[in-house]
Design an enzyme around this catalytic site. Structure first.
Site, mmCIF file in Angstrom:
data_model
loop_
_atom_site.group_PDB
_atom_site.id
_atom_site.type_symbol
_atom_site.label_atom_id
_atom_site.label_comp_id
_atom_site.label_asym_id
_atom_site.label_seq_id
_atom_site.Cartn_x
_atom_site.Cartn_y
_atom_site.Cartn_z
ATOM 1 C CG ASP A 120 32.112 31.000 26.990
ATOM 2 O OD1 ASP A 120 32.179 29.797 26.083
ATOM 3 O OD2 ASP A 120 32.438 30.833 28.106
ATOM 4 C CG HIS A 265 32.449 35.989 26.026
ATOM 5 N ND1 HIS A 265 33.357 36.408 26.569
ATOM 6 C CD2 HIS A 265 31.721 35.430 27.235
ATOM 7 C CE1 HIS A 265 34.003 35.857 27.662
ATOM 8 N NE2 HIS A 265 32.839 35.339 28.163
#
Length: 297
Positions: A120, A265
């Site tokens: 992400d 992430h």
């Protein structure tokens, strides 16, 4: 010879000569170079066949030329005439909009021994290239949920994601808390990100993920209107807390199971631990028989 037979033979000879002369005259009339005056006139008939009208004289030299449409009569169109095919390619069909969900997907159903890796907040030129390099080394595809403002700054990285077979998802434009926004702002966050991703890759996202995993009814409705399905996760590495590469590796391996979706992430802070942890746990997952894949639509 009896007189009756002589008469019959004379009549037959006369008829044969007449036929020969007629055939010879027809050949001469159809031969090139024979003028109309030299052609024999046809015998009179009780029911003369009307002759076709003589064609109109053509334009004189230097005069205006009649258009082709005036020279040839236009055929009346018929609904039974077959229309020509312009292409052998199938017609381009518009993808049907997905239904409005009440909750996001947490797992990949019916995927066998498959597992999905997601990243992400990117793309970030400090960490995303190394994540892509590790995935390519092992021939693995993953999902990247990108933020529109990051795509606008680094469209080349998003193009690289798509070119290497990864799925690019929508993670809003500025990573806000969706439930605190009015519907108009939610639409702006999602639609602007879809537009910039389509400009970079040629295709709009088919999946989206709410920042912080915070969904509401409006986000489900607007996401469906934009042609996207909501995807959450099963295993959260909590790498954004920077717990250390070993902890990230342990969380991934302990939570691995068929259909699991792993959240990591590649942007939004210092993601060097995420990059470091990916290098050992990815080959371990493959050695344990997991098929790293992406969901299909």
């Amino acid at each position: 010879m009896p007189s009756g037979r002589r008469v019959v033979l004379r009549i037959a000879a006369a008829l044969g000569a007449t036929t020969a002369v007629g055939l010879f005259g027809t050949d001469r009339a159809s031969a090139p170079g024979v003028t109309a005056a030299a052609r024999p006139s046809p015998p009179a008939s009780r029911h003369p066949v009307p002759r076709p009208a003589a064609p109109a004289p053509g334009p004189r030299a230097g005069g205006p030329v009649a258009p082709l449409s005036a020279a040839r009569p236009r055929l009346a169109s018929s609904p039974y005439r077959l229309q020509p095919m312009t292409s052998n390619a199938p017609p381009r069909l518009r993808r049907a909009l997905p239904p409005v969900r009440q909750r996001p997907f947490l797992r990949v159903a019916g995927a066998g021994n498959s597992l999905v890796l997601t990243f992400d907040d990117g793309p970030d030129p400090r960490y995303t290239p190394e994540v892509l390099r590790t995935l390519r080394r092992y021939g693995v595809r993953a999902m990247f949920f990108v933020c529109g403002e990051m795509v606008a700054e680094h469209p080349d990285l998003v193009r690289r994601m798509a070119a290497e077979g990864h799925v690019v998802g929508n993670h809003s434009w500025s990573h806000p808390l969706i439930p605190k926004l009015p519907p108009s702002r939610i639409r702006e966050e999602l639609s602007a990100t879809s537009e910039v991703v389509e400009q970079a890759t040629g295709s709009a996202p088919l999946w989206y993920r709410a920042p912080y995993g915070a969904w509401n009814r409006h986000s489900f409705e607007i996401g469906a209107e934009l042609g996207m399905e909501p995807l959450a996760w099963t295993v959260d590495t909590l790498d954004w807390k920077e717990p250390g590469p070993r902890t990230i590796v342990r969380r991934v391996l302990d939570g691995a199971a068929p259909g699991v979706i792993v959240l990591s992430h590649d942007a939004g802070g210092n993601r060097s631990q995420t990059v470091t942890a990916l290098r050992p746990y990815l080959p371990r997952l493959l050695d344990e028989g997991y098929h790293i894949t992406v969901p299909r639509r």
